[in-house]
Design an enzyme around this catalytic site. Structure first.
Site, PDB file in Angstrom:
ATOM      1  N   ARG A  62     -17.009 -27.140 -31.171  1.00  0.00           N
ATOM      2  CA  ARG A  62     -17.885 -26.845 -32.515  1.00  0.00           C
ATOM      3  C   ARG A  62     -17.549 -27.975 -33.591  1.00  0.00           C
ATOM      4  O   ARG A  62     -18.327 -28.494 -34.110  1.00  0.00           O
ATOM      5  CB  ARG A  62     -17.245 -25.548 -33.057  1.00  0.00           C
ATOM      6  N   CYS A 117     -18.547 -29.105 -47.303  1.00  0.00           N
ATOM      7  CA  CYS A 117     -19.476 -27.843 -46.775  1.00  0.00           C
ATOM      8  C   CYS A 117     -18.286 -26.527 -47.077  1.00  0.00           C
ATOM      9  O   CYS A 117     -18.528 -25.785 -47.625  1.00  0.00           O
ATOM     10  CB  CYS A 117     -19.818 -27.695 -45.423  1.00  0.00           C
ATOM     11  N   HIS A 118     -17.338 -26.834 -46.478  1.00  0.00           N
ATOM     12  CA  HIS A 118     -16.458 -25.642 -46.304  1.00  0.00           C
ATOM     13  C   HIS A 118     -15.410 -25.388 -47.405  1.00  0.00           C
ATOM     14  O   HIS A 118     -14.514 -24.430 -47.346  1.00  0.00           O
ATOM     15  CB  HIS A 118     -15.589 -25.614 -44.864  1.00  0.00           C
ATOM     16  N   CYS A 170       4.710 -16.914 -13.257  1.00  0.00           N
ATOM     17  CA  CYS A 170       5.794 -17.231 -13.968  1.00  0.00           C
ATOM     18  C   CYS A 170       5.725 -16.455 -15.195  1.00  0.00           C
ATOM     19  O   CYS A 170       6.736 -15.714 -15.802  1.00  0.00           O
ATOM     20  CB  CYS A 170       5.517 -18.843 -14.651  1.00  0.00           C
ATOM     21  N   HIS A 171       4.629 -16.001 -15.533  1.00  0.00           N
ATOM     22  CA  HIS A 171       4.357 -15.194 -17.050  1.00  0.00           C
ATOM     23  C   HIS A 171       3.925 -13.942 -16.958  1.00  0.00           C
ATOM     24  O   HIS A 171       3.817 -13.115 -17.992  1.00  0.00           O
ATOM     25  CB  HIS A 171       2.994 -15.977 -17.682  1.00  0.00           C
ATOM     26  N   CYS A 225     -20.066 -30.381 -35.712  1.00  0.00           N
ATOM     27  CA  CYS A 225     -20.074 -30.672 -37.148  1.00  0.00           C
ATOM     28  C   CYS A 225     -20.229 -32.236 -37.638  1.00  0.00           C
ATOM     29  O   CYS A 225     -20.751 -32.815 -38.355  1.00  0.00           O
ATOM     30  CB  CYS A 225     -18.754 -30.083 -37.879  1.00  0.00           C
ATOM     31  N   CYS A 275       0.506 -26.519 -17.751  1.00  0.00           N
ATOM     32  CA  CYS A 275       1.017 -25.626 -16.697  1.00  0.00           C
ATOM     33  C   CYS A 275       0.293 -25.851 -15.513  1.00  0.00           C
ATOM     34  O   CYS A 275       1.184 -25.931 -14.415  1.00  0.00           O
ATOM     35  CB  CYS A 275       0.917 -24.119 -17.124  1.00  0.00           C
ATOM     36  N   CYS A 317     -15.107 -32.594 -44.237  1.00  0.00           N
ATOM     37  CA  CYS A 317     -15.276 -31.197 -44.009  1.00  0.00           C
ATOM     38  C   CYS A 317     -15.309 -30.382 -45.246  1.00  0.00           C
ATOM     39  O   CYS A 317     -15.946 -29.433 -45.241  1.00  0.00           O
ATOM     40  CB  CYS A 317     -14.079 -30.958 -42.997  1.00  0.00           C
TER      41      CYS A 317
END
Lengths: 168, 265
Positions: free
Chosen positions: B222, B184-185, B83-84, B226, B118, B181
């Site tokens: 990931r 820390c971030h 298809c792609h 956390c 898909c 979250c």
């Protein structure tokens, strides 16, 4: 590690010759394992405490805190793990700096003040990012292996405080 | 006259509806308006591995993904390429705008989930487990085609509700450590958690080769780490909760160049 391996090997080799000893050992492990679990996994029934002003004046346990055990609690990754967020006056690489350094802590706070900060620092500052080491209510989505348990036991809190009070 | 008033009333009502809609559409304020990629928080040693395609171990996954792209699988006798066609053309920019709202499913889907849609619907092939090596290989290959393009997810219209859910997850304190979250971030990036320099948690390098795991990891793997680190109970990879969070995280990184496959500790 090597010693443990040797004991294990000895146990395998001579197991047939000393079943009573093996049975005794198994019994001892069975009896002690829950205690060890409790030591590592906090309290399920936190002891009640009284908050006066900005502190908890009475100790959580009748047995006084032990400085050496408290130092171990402060450094152990699965217990206090203070060093992950605070610089400490110990020889260790890679000290964290999310919170203030702990050096001189005992000159800045009284023992009751430190006790409340360790037990539940959010009572002083609701926006504090320091975990509450002796609280089970009001938490959300706690991992199953820790649900309903405090981070530290009452005795570990008192041991930790004994150590922290040496940081002048 | 009466009809005219009714019409005027209707017009006013629809106008106010339009205004209300427009207000709901207003882009939210970004807590970090000028985001920094994770590369600003990585060591020069790590970046040296990322920046050399011959050293970057994620290129093993890229090669596997390229082979999988052209491999016929499933009952329909088709490959991705059926298809792609040429992924270096057709997939250019796809990673930059994922996750995206899927009108038929009426929810947001990640790149991983779109590949599986898909596979199951077009190819008659089984879905690949989220974060499995074959799926990470395909997504890494697809993501590479957007390298250098700015992250540009569309949170407008029906997507907004899922964005809001992701934002709520991000800002909810959780786990025994009672952290969100942003603890820390947003509040502490640039500071050290033991030996780890805290980043802004920007997702523009995923899928990422993580030295600690010795493999390419997906973003949601990931995220599980956390949540577990704050002693929280993580939702499953591929769950709606993590998918909405991934959508929110992509928007936080809006404008940053896609760096996939990045290399991190």
């Amino acid at each position: 590690m090597r010693i443990r391996g040797r004991e294990h090997a000895a146990g395998v080799t001579h197991a047939a010759s000393w079943p009573p000893a093996a049975a005794l050992l198994a019994l001892a492990v069975a009896l002690l394992a829950p205690l060890a679990g409790a030591w590592a996994r906090g309290d399920t029934q936190p002891v009640p405490f009284r908050v006066v002003d900005d502190g908890i004046p009475e100790p959580l346990t009748s047995q006084p805190g032990d400085v050496e055990r408290g130092r171990a609690v402060a450094l152990d990754r699965s217990l206090g793990n203070c060093i992950t967020c605070h610089e400490m006056p110990v020889r260790a690489d890679f000290q964290g700096n999310l919170g203030p350094p702990l050096e001189g802590l005992a000159s800045r706070y009284t023992l009751p003040e430190l006790r409340l900060r360790v037990v539940d620092s959010k009572r002083i500052n609701p926006e504090s990012n320091m975990p509450s080491f002796y609280r089970i209510e009001g938490l959300y989505n706690v991992r199953r292996d820790w649900a309903g348990r405090t981070m530290l036991t009452a005795q570990q809190v008192e041991d930790l405080l004994a150590y922290l009070m040496t940081l002048r | 006259m009466k009809i005219g008033m009714v019409l005027a009333g209707l017009a006013a009502a629809s106008l106010s509806a339009v205004v209300a809609f427009a207000e709901g559409e207003r882009p939210p304020n970004r807590p970090i308006p000028d985001p920094q990629s994770g590369r600003h928080f990585a060591t020069p040693d790590t970046l040296a591995i990322q920046d050399d395609d011959f050293l970057n171990p994620a290129f093993l996954w890229v090669e596997e993904g390229e082979q999988a792209w052209n491999r016929v699988e499933g009952t329909a006798g088709q490959s991705c390429a059926s298809c792609h066609n040429d992924a270096t053309e057709s997939m250019r920019g796809v990673r930059a705008r994922m996750p995206a709202y899927h009108p038929r499913l009426q929810r947001v889907v990640t790149l991983e989930q779109q590949v599986n849609i898909c596979r199951t619907e077009r190819m008659g092939a089984p879905a690949l487990p989220i974060d499995s090596r074959p799926l990470n290989a395909i997504t890494t290959y697809i993501a590479l085609q957007s390298r250098g393009m700015p992250v540009n997810v569309d949170i407008s219209g029906p997507a907004r509700r899922f964005f809001d859910e992701g934002e709520r997850f991000y800002n909810t304190r959780r786990g025994q450590l009672d952290m969100r979250c942003a603890t820390c971030h947003e509040e502490n990036y640039g500071r050290y958690l033991r030996a780890d320099l805290l980043s802004q948690g920007m997702s523009n390098g995923f899928p990422t080769y993580r030295l600690k795991e010795q493999r390419v990891i997906s973003l949601q793997f990931r995220l599980m780490g956390c949540v577990q680190d704050v002693r929280g109970q993580p939702p499953a990879m591929g769950s709606e909760e993590f998918t909405n969070l991934e959508f929110y995280l992509a928007w936080r990184a809006q404008g940053l160049p896609v760096e996939s496959p990045a290399v991190r500790r």
